[in-house]
Every structure is written in C-alpha cells, then in structure tokens.
Design a protein around this motif. Structure first.
Motif, PDB file in Angstrom:
ATOM      1  N   VAL A 139       7.379  -3.508   4.237  1.00 46.95           N
ATOM      2  CA  VAL A 139       8.572  -3.824   2.856  1.00 46.95           C
ATOM      3  C   VAL A 139       7.697  -4.970   2.173  1.00 46.95           C
ATOM      4  CG1 VAL A 139      10.027  -4.758   4.021  1.00 46.95           C
ATOM      5  CG2 VAL A 139      10.372  -3.758   1.636  1.00 46.95           C
ATOM      6  N   LEU A 140       7.524  -4.966   1.097  1.00 52.23           N
ATOM      7  CA  LEU A 140       7.032  -6.110   0.251  1.00 52.23           C
ATOM      8  C   LEU A 140       8.039  -7.414   0.380  1.00 52.23           C
ATOM      9  CD1 LEU A 140       5.144  -7.107  -1.704  1.00 52.23           C
ATOM     10  CD2 LEU A 140       6.415  -6.592  -3.719  1.00 52.23           C
ATOM     11  N   LYS A 141       7.638  -8.414   0.916  1.00 57.26           N
ATOM     12  CA  LYS A 141       8.418  -9.613   1.375  1.00 57.26           C
ATOM     13  C   LYS A 141       9.467 -10.041  -0.072  1.00 57.26           C
ATOM     14  CE  LYS A 141       6.086 -12.218   4.804  1.00 57.26           C
ATOM     15  NZ  LYS A 141       5.638 -13.293   5.424  1.00 57.26           N
ATOM     16  N   SER A 142       8.793  -9.820  -1.204  1.00 63.77           N
ATOM     17  CA  SER A 142       9.591 -10.188  -2.251  1.00 63.77           C
ATOM     18  C   SER A 142      10.737  -9.221  -2.736  1.00 63.77           C
ATOM     19  CB  SER A 142       8.807 -10.423  -3.613  1.00 63.77           C
ATOM     20  OG  SER A 142       7.968  -9.512  -4.020  1.00 63.77           O
ATOM     21  N   ASN A 143      10.690  -7.910  -1.969  1.00 63.20           N
ATOM     22  CA  ASN A 143      11.521  -6.970  -2.397  1.00 63.20           C
ATOM     23  C   ASN A 143      12.926  -7.181  -1.633  1.00 63.20           C
ATOM     24  OD1 ASN A 143      12.904  -4.543  -3.107  1.00 63.20           O
ATOM     25  ND2 ASN A 143      11.311  -3.111  -2.921  1.00 63.20           N
ATOM     26  N   VAL A 144      13.603  -8.139  -1.948  1.00 60.10           N
ATOM     27  CA  VAL A 144      14.661  -8.505  -1.301  1.00 60.10           C
ATOM     28  C   VAL A 144      15.693  -7.191  -1.174  1.00 60.10           C
ATOM     29  CG1 VAL A 144      16.784 -10.106  -1.319  1.00 60.10           C
ATOM     30  CG2 VAL A 144      14.436 -10.923  -2.094  1.00 60.10           C
ATOM     31  N   ARG A 145      16.090  -6.409  -2.380  1.00 57.52           N
ATOM     32  CA  ARG A 145      16.745  -5.266  -2.144  1.00 57.52           C
ATOM     33  C   ARG A 145      16.568  -4.346  -1.007  1.00 57.52           C
ATOM     34  NH1 ARG A 145      19.669  -2.261  -6.879  1.00 57.52           N
ATOM     35  NH2 ARG A 145      20.104  -0.395  -5.749  1.00 57.52           N
ATOM     36  N   ALA A 146      15.268  -4.028  -0.924  1.00 57.15           N
ATOM     37  CA  ALA A 146      14.806  -3.153   0.001  1.00 57.15           C
ATOM     38  C   ALA A 146      14.894  -3.813   1.530  1.00 57.15           C
ATOM     39  CB  ALA A 146      13.248  -2.778  -0.009  1.00 57.15           C
ATOM     40  N   ILE A 147      14.749  -5.011   1.434  1.00 57.35           N
ATOM     41  CA  ILE A 147      14.876  -5.678   2.810  1.00 57.35           C
ATOM     42  C   ILE A 147      16.129  -5.611   3.300  1.00 57.35           C
ATOM     43  CG2 ILE A 147      14.679  -8.075   4.124  1.00 57.35           C
ATOM     44  CD1 ILE A 147      12.114  -8.393   2.450  1.00 57.35           C
ATOM     45  N   LYS A 148      17.135  -6.044   2.439  1.00 57.43           N
ATOM     46  CA  LYS A 148      18.557  -6.078   2.655  1.00 57.43           C
ATOM     47  C   LYS A 148      19.262  -4.608   3.188  1.00 57.43           C
ATOM     48  CE  LYS A 148      19.788 -10.000   0.046  1.00 57.43           C
ATOM     49  NZ  LYS A 148      20.931 -10.914   0.454  1.00 57.43           N
ATOM     50  N   PHE A 149      18.561  -3.624   2.326  1.00 62.21           N
ATOM     51  CA  PHE A 149      19.008  -2.250   2.602  1.00 62.21           C
ATOM     52  C   PHE A 149      18.540  -1.683   4.171  1.00 62.21           C
ATOM     53  CE2 PHE A 149      17.421   2.221   2.951  1.00 62.21           C
ATOM     54  CZ  PHE A 149      18.437   2.912   2.672  1.00 62.21           C
ATOM     55  N   TYR A 150      17.184  -2.260   4.627  1.00 63.24           N
ATOM     56  CA  TYR A 150      16.746  -1.941   5.691  1.00 63.24           C
ATOM     57  C   TYR A 150      17.445  -2.633   6.974  1.00 63.24           C
ATOM     58  CZ  TYR A 150      13.216   0.860   3.532  1.00 63.24           C
ATOM     59  OH  TYR A 150      12.413   1.721   3.050  1.00 63.24           O
ATOM     60  N   GLU A 151      17.656  -3.905   6.750  1.00 65.90           N
ATOM     61  CA  GLU A 151      18.483  -4.887   7.539  1.00 65.90           C
ATOM     62  C   GLU A 151      19.942  -4.332   7.801  1.00 65.90           C
ATOM     63  OE1 GLU A 151      16.538  -9.236   7.092  1.00 65.90           O
ATOM     64  OE2 GLU A 151      18.453  -8.570   5.760  1.00 65.90           O
ATOM     65  N   LYS A 152      20.649  -3.671   6.870  1.00 67.39           N
ATOM     66  CA  LYS A 152      22.025  -3.330   6.887  1.00 67.39           C
ATOM     67  C   LYS A 152      21.928  -1.834   7.600  1.00 67.39           C
ATOM     68  CE  LYS A 152      25.197  -1.087   3.865  1.00 67.39           C
ATOM     69  NZ  LYS A 152      25.360  -0.857   2.394  1.00 67.39           N
ATOM     70  N   ASN A 153      20.546  -1.320   7.623  1.00 69.48           N
ATOM     71  CA  ASN A 153      20.621  -0.170   8.455  1.00 69.48           C
ATOM     72  C   ASN A 153      19.969  -0.339   9.853  1.00 69.48           C
ATOM     73  OD1 ASN A 153      21.442   2.252   6.461  1.00 69.48           O
ATOM     74  ND2 ASN A 153      20.519   1.063   5.358  1.00 69.48           N
ATOM     75  N   GLY A 154      20.048  -1.377  10.316  1.00 64.07           N
ATOM     76  CA  GLY A 154      19.460  -1.781  11.698  1.00 64.07           C
ATOM     77  C   GLY A 154      18.238  -1.986  12.012  1.00 64.07           C
ATOM     78  N   PHE A 155      17.371  -2.389  10.857  1.00 62.38           N
ATOM     79  CA  PHE A 155      15.708  -2.460  11.075  1.00 62.38           C
ATOM     80  C   PHE A 155      15.828  -4.136  11.272  1.00 62.38           C
ATOM     81  CE2 PHE A 155      15.314   1.682   9.184  1.00 62.38           C
ATOM     82  CZ  PHE A 155      14.168   2.015   9.543  1.00 62.38           C
ATOM     83  N   GLU A 156      14.798  -4.552  11.956  1.00 62.62           N
ATOM     84  CA  GLU A 156      14.574  -6.003  12.345  1.00 62.62           C
ATOM     85  C   GLU A 156      13.003  -6.234  12.051  1.00 62.62           C
ATOM     86  OE1 GLU A 156      15.598  -6.665  16.372  1.00 62.62           O
ATOM     87  OE2 GLU A 156      17.918  -6.627  15.970  1.00 62.62           O
ATOM     88  N   THR A 157      12.914  -7.520  11.338  1.00 60.87           N
ATOM     89  CA  THR A 157      11.572  -7.999  11.215  1.00 60.87           C
ATOM     90  C   THR A 157      10.828  -8.195  12.348  1.00 60.87           C
ATOM     91  OG1 THR A 157      12.276  -9.181   9.100  1.00 60.87           O
ATOM     92  CG2 THR A 157      10.154  -9.658   9.967  1.00 60.87           C
ATOM     93  N   ILE A 158       9.622  -7.609  12.565  1.00 64.06           N
ATOM     94  CA  ILE A 158       8.726  -7.616  13.720  1.00 64.06           C
ATOM     95  C   ILE A 158       7.054  -8.304  13.424  1.00 64.06           C
ATOM     96  CG2 ILE A 158       9.980  -6.048  15.056  1.00 64.06           C
ATOM     97  CD1 ILE A 158       7.441  -4.088  13.824  1.00 64.06           C
ATOM     98  N   GLY A 159       6.868  -8.581  12.175  1.00 61.13           N
ATOM     99  CA  GLY A 159       5.810  -9.172  11.731  1.00 61.13           C
ATOM    100  C   GLY A 159       5.431  -9.114  10.266  1.00 61.13           C
ATOM    101  N   ASP A 160       4.290  -9.860   9.898  1.00 57.27           N
ATOM    102  CA  ASP A 160       3.826  -9.795   8.634  1.00 57.27           C
ATOM    103  C   ASP A 160       2.518  -9.715   8.410  1.00 57.27           C
ATOM    104  OD1 ASP A 160       6.280 -11.415   7.813  1.00 57.27           O
ATOM    105  OD2 ASP A 160       5.361 -13.164   8.562  1.00 57.27           O
ATOM    106  N   HIS A 161       2.024  -9.043   7.295  1.00 56.37           N
ATOM    107  CA  HIS A 161       0.907  -8.337   7.012  1.00 56.37           C
ATOM    108  C   HIS A 161       0.547  -8.444   5.605  1.00 56.37           C
ATOM    109  CE1 HIS A 161       1.641  -4.303   5.872  1.00 56.37           C
ATOM    110  NE2 HIS A 161       2.635  -4.452   6.474  1.00 56.37           N
ATOM    111  N   ASP A 162      -0.700  -8.496   5.247  1.00 50.77           N
ATOM    112  CA  ASP A 162      -1.234  -8.523   3.732  1.00 50.77           C
ATOM    113  C   ASP A 162      -1.720  -7.230   3.420  1.00 50.77           C
ATOM    114  OD1 ASP A 162      -0.620 -11.347   3.583  1.00 50.77           O
ATOM    115  OD2 ASP A 162      -2.657 -11.757   4.260  1.00 50.77           O
ATOM    116  N   PHE A 163      -1.890  -6.992   2.019  1.00 53.42           N
ATOM    117  CA  PHE A 163      -2.432  -5.601   1.455  1.00 53.42           C
ATOM    118  C   PHE A 163      -2.941  -6.019   0.114  1.00 53.42           C
ATOM    119  CE2 PHE A 163      -2.269  -1.508  -0.595  1.00 53.42           C
ATOM    120  CZ  PHE A 163      -2.738  -0.668   0.261  1.00 53.42           C
ATOM    121  N   GLN A 164      -4.212  -5.599  -0.282  1.00 50.58           N
ATOM    122  CA  GLN A 164      -4.887  -5.872  -1.252  1.00 50.58           C
ATOM    123  C   GLN A 164      -5.212  -4.660  -2.295  1.00 50.58           C
ATOM    124  OE1 GLN A 164      -6.578  -9.194  -1.559  1.00 50.58           O
ATOM    125  NE2 GLN A 164      -7.196  -8.907  -3.675  1.00 50.58           N
ATOM    126  N   ILE A 165      -4.979  -4.946  -3.413  1.00 50.66           N
ATOM    127  CA  ILE A 165      -4.976  -3.620  -4.447  1.00 50.66           C
ATOM    128  C   ILE A 165      -5.835  -4.430  -5.573  1.00 50.66           C
ATOM    129  CG2 ILE A 165      -4.107  -1.846  -5.972  1.00 50.66           C
ATOM    130  CD1 ILE A 165      -1.504  -1.683  -4.253  1.00 50.66           C
TER     131      ILE A 165
END
Length: 180
Positions: A139-165
């Motif tokens: 999930v995009l780090k700046s997509n706070v709404r999505a991150i909160k949605f996933y956290e609320k549903n039991g997901f935990e952060t496990i790492g970071d990575h980059d993507f180029q378009i």
C-alpha cells in the motif's frame, strides 16, 4: 434509518474472462482517482494505464489459475473490484504458503458503501480456503485511508519498498495478516 426501498443492493461476484472490460475500466478509473495526482507528466500515467489495464491483459490475468478476481455491483453498476494471487511469495515473509491481496479498488463515489470491506471479506475467505498461512499486500505509504482500513482489519506492517512509474517514485509499505 434508510427505508428498505431506498437501500442500495450490493452484489459481489467472482469474475471471469467475460468481465475483463468492466475490470479494465474500473482499474483505469480507480487507479487515476487514487494515484493520478502524483504524476507530473500525464504521459507516464497514460502509458502505465495502457500497458497495465488493457482488456486483453486483464482477461489473460483472470484466466491464470492463481489469480482470482471479484467484481462489486451496486444497483447493477460495477463499482469496485478485488484481486487475490495465490502462491505469491514476499521478500518480507519466510512462510511457504502465501497469497497476495493485489488489489481492492472502489470508485470514490461508492467508498462510503462498505464495498471495499465486502470485497476484502470475499478475498480473505478464499485465501483461508486455499490453506495459505498469511496474506500480504503493498500500500502506498501516503494512502492513510487504506492503511487504516487494513490495520483495522488485522494487517500489520512488515516492510517497505519502492516502485517507479515513468519519472515518478512511489514509497510503499508491505503489510500482512495471519490466516491460521
């Protein structure tokens, strides 16, 4: 309370190849709604949309045995989709049997209707039925709404990575949830 005649009916269906055009169109619109404002060069955005969300490419993806897509409809309108990839390893997890929640996208006008939650429930149910130990996503780090949605549903952060378009650089975080 909303009277029954005013409630909108949601339906979630597992997609097949004949649904590729609906998914491709939803993918283009929802990706642009979510990420379009990050692109300083709209040519990069359009090239990405064309190469990633073409009907033929989506149809081919649907036909792969490890990919499962769902479509969400409200009052017969396609308003969102989800994609689960079975047997999808992650650089952040050492477990053997993993699956990846690759996409849950909902048209902005329908976010308040709990479409994403309904799609996620279908996806997680299938992931558990596949005997996967964990499900992971990016999930995009700046997509706070999505991150909160996933956290609320039991997901935990496990790492970071980059993507180029094109010229744009995106920072993502990987998240995971145990299924067993």
């Amino acid at each position: 309370m909303v009277p029954p005649e005013k409630q909108q009916t949601m339906r979630i269906v597992e997609a097949n190849a004949s649904d590729a055009a609906h998914i491709a169109l939803l993918a283009r619109i929802t990706f642009t709604e979510t990420f379009g404002h990050f692109f300083t060069d709209k040519t990069d955005l359009h090239q990405y949309l064309n190469q990633t969300f073409g009907v033929k490419k989506i149809r081919n993806s649907i036909e792969k045995p490890n990919n499962i897509f769902w479509l969400a409809f409200i009052e017969e309108l396609p308003v969102g989709y989800a994609k689960l990839k079975l047997n999808s390893p992650s650089q952040f997890i050492t477990a053997e049997n993993l699956c990846q929640l690759q996409k849950i996208y909902v048209l902005k006008d329908f976010l308040s209707k709990k479409v994403g939650h309904s799609l996620q429930n279908e996806l997680l149910k299938r992931a558990a039925e596949s005997n996967s130990e964990r499900v992971w996503l990016s999930v995009l780090k700046s997509n706070v709404r999505a991150i909160k949605f996933y956290e609320k549903n039991g997901f935990e952060t496990i790492g970071d990575h980059d993507f180029q378009i094109g010229k744009e650089h995106f920072e993502f975080q990987a998240m995971a949830k145990n299924l067993t």
